[in-house]
Design a protein around this motif. Structure first.
Motif, short mmCIF file in Angstrom:
data_model
loop_
_atom_site.label_atom_id
_atom_site.label_comp_id
_atom_site.label_asym_id
_atom_site.label_seq_id
_atom_site.Cartn_x
_atom_site.Cartn_y
_atom_site.Cartn_z
N ARG A 223 12.01 95.87 41.10
CA ARG A 223 12.48 96.45 39.84
C ARG A 223 12.82 97.90 40.11
O ARG A 223 12.21 98.51 40.99
CB ARG A 223 11.38 96.44 38.74
N VAL A 224 13.76 98.43 39.34
CA VAL A 224 14.08 99.86 39.41
C VAL A 224 13.55 100.51 38.13
O VAL A 224 13.87 100.05 37.03
CB VAL A 224 15.61 100.08 39.53
N ASP A 225 12.75 101.54 38.27
CA ASP A 225 12.23 102.25 37.11
C ASP A 225 13.21 103.35 36.69
O ASP A 225 13.64 104.15 37.53
CB ASP A 225 10.84 102.80 37.44
N HIS A 226 13.59 103.32 35.44
CA HIS A 226 14.68 104.13 34.86
C HIS A 226 16.01 103.51 35.31
O HIS A 226 16.48 102.60 34.69
CB HIS A 226 14.59 105.62 35.19
N GLY A 227 16.60 104.07 36.37
CA GLY A 227 17.86 103.51 36.89
C GLY A 227 19.07 103.81 36.03
O GLY A 227 20.17 103.33 36.32
N VAL A 228 18.87 104.62 34.97
CA VAL A 228 19.98 104.79 34.00
C VAL A 228 21.22 105.44 34.60
O VAL A 228 22.33 105.22 34.12
CB VAL A 228 19.52 105.58 32.75
N ARG A 229 21.04 106.23 35.67
CA ARG A 229 22.22 106.89 36.23
C ARG A 229 23.12 105.92 37.02
O ARG A 229 24.16 106.31 37.52
CB ARG A 229 21.81 108.10 37.09
N CYS A 230 22.75 104.64 37.06
CA CYS A 230 23.64 103.64 37.67
C CYS A 230 24.98 103.59 36.94
O CYS A 230 25.99 103.21 37.54
CB CYS A 230 22.99 102.26 37.70
N VAL A 231 24.98 103.98 35.65
CA VAL A 231 26.24 103.90 34.87
C VAL A 231 27.34 104.78 35.46
O VAL A 231 28.51 104.60 35.16
CB VAL A 231 26.06 104.26 33.37
N GLU A 232 26.96 105.73 36.32
CA GLU A 232 27.97 106.60 36.95
C GLU A 232 28.69 105.87 38.08
O GLU A 232 29.65 106.41 38.64
CB GLU A 232 27.29 107.86 37.52
N ASP A 233 28.23 104.67 38.45
CA ASP A 233 28.81 103.94 39.59
C ASP A 233 29.04 102.48 39.18
O ASP A 233 28.13 101.65 39.28
CB ASP A 233 27.83 104.05 40.78
N PRO A 234 30.25 102.15 38.71
CA PRO A 234 30.52 100.80 38.21
C PRO A 234 30.23 99.70 39.23
O PRO A 234 29.77 98.61 38.85
CB PRO A 234 32.01 100.84 37.85
N ALA A 235 30.45 99.96 40.51
CA ALA A 235 30.17 98.93 41.53
C ALA A 235 28.66 98.67 41.60
O ALA A 235 28.23 97.52 41.78
CB ALA A 235 30.69 99.39 42.89
#
Ligand code: ADE
Ligand code: ZN
Length: 341
Positions: A223-235
């Motif tokens: 699991r990734v905790d938080h991970g919200v900044r993934c939205v900056e990378d669509p891939a």
């Protein structure tokens, strides 16, 4: 799914069963309990009163919070302190219809002050057993390594914890993210995987999307905790969705630590729309303005894209992402379906 008027959403959110997968138990220490424990243990705090301490809870970023969070944890010395802290959390969680909770704890915050790791684990475990017996709430412990310390220190902590191996299900990585990428802990996480421990890590809270990638590729997290900044990378969003990698999202934490400017701008709706296994969690509820239901209610209030369907999905995702048996998940899902019937 039947349509639910927005006025009825808060009640639905409060009564639906849910799992909490991202709660630092030291972050559930309320100022009142901090002062009680300080008195019990003869610890002097750099704050004159509960009100003065609470007034200091104005954070500008993760580090400004961590400085106060570690100061608050300095009152924890005896097994009873750890029990009392966790028991207070479990009672609040049960009131929020949490049926299962996976608790992070930071042993290094305590062992560095001379507290034996056994004292920490026994106190937390006793509260967990009591929560099961008296509240019907199941729980598990996840030991977090502090990433601002060295990998060598993490190895030493793992060594100290191994006599208590049956009392924790996995390991995580928390504390100051920037400048401390996941790969700093590659070897100790490899050893933990060999030992059969579950592995999770904070990534992409303040750190860049590349930290989420190295948590996946190097640490092989579940699991990734938080991970919200993934939205900056669509891939990366597509990758996380395709592998059903759970993200334990903490909206009020993101607001209070200035990860987002307002809840109205929180990426949770985008994460769900992309098919990600996102969950809602409280992170450090005593510091961020509320426990799990407060996170749900305030987030749904701020985001009109979130309705009953998303409420159901978030609760269902929390069961899917839990480190629990298929039988437990089926039971909780049936309880959830009954609320939405
Ligand atoms: N420790 C407690 N809360 C944390 C958070 N939100 N991020 C990193 N480390 C933490
Ligand atoms: Zn956290």
């Amino acid at each position: 799914m039947r349509d639910v008027p927005r006025t009825e959403l808060p009640a639905l959110l409060r009564r639906m069963p849910k799992a909490e997968l991202h709660i630092h138990i030291e972050g559930s220490l309320e100022p009142e309990l901090i002062f009680q424990l300080a008195q019990r243990n003869g610890v002097t705090l750099p704050y004159a009163s509960v009100e003065a301490l609470r007034a200091a809870y104005a954070f500008t970023d993760l580090q400004s919070f961590l400085d106060i969070y570690y100061a608050g944890a300095s009152v924890l010395l005896q097994e009873a302190d750890f029990h009392d802290m966790a028991w207070a959390y479990f009672q609040r969680a049960a009131a929020d219809r949490v049926v299962h909770a996976e608790l992070f704890f930071d042993p290094q915050t305590h062992t560095e002050r001379g507290v034996d790791i056994g004292v920490v684990i026994r106190g937390l475990r006793r509260a967990g057993e009591r929560a099961q017996a008296e509240l019907g709430l199941s729980s598990a412990l996840i030991l977090c390594f502090l990433r601002h310390l060295s990998e060598e220190a993490a190895f030493a902590t793992l060594e100290q914890a191994l006599p208590y191996r049956e009392h924790f299900i996995g390991v995580g990585l928390d504390s100051s993210e920037k400048g401390h990428p996941p790969e700093k802990f590659a070897r100790v996480f490899a050893r933990c995987r060999e030992l059969g421990l579950r592995v999770v890590a904070h990534a992409g809270e303040e750190g860049p999307p590349a930290y989420i990638e190295s948590a996946l590729d190097v640490l092989q997290v579940q699991r990734v905790d938080h991970g919200v900044r993934c939205v900056e990378d669509p891939a990366l969003v597509r990758r996380l969705a395709a592998m059903r990698m759970p993200l334990t999202v903490c909206p009020l934490s993101n607001l209070k630590l200035c990860v987002v400017k307002s809840l109205a701008e929180h990426p949770l709706p985008a994460l769900l729309a992309a098919g990600l296994c996102a969950t809602v969690n409280s992170d450090d509820p005593a510091y961020f303005g509320g426990y799990l239901n407060q996170n749900f209610v305030e987030t749904f209030e701020a985001l009109p894209q979130l309705g009953a369907r998303e409420a159901y999905t978030l609760a269902k995702n929390s069961f899917e992402a839990a480190f629990a048996t298929a039988e437990q998940k089926a039971r909780w899902t049936a309880q959830l379906d009954a609320v939405f019937a």
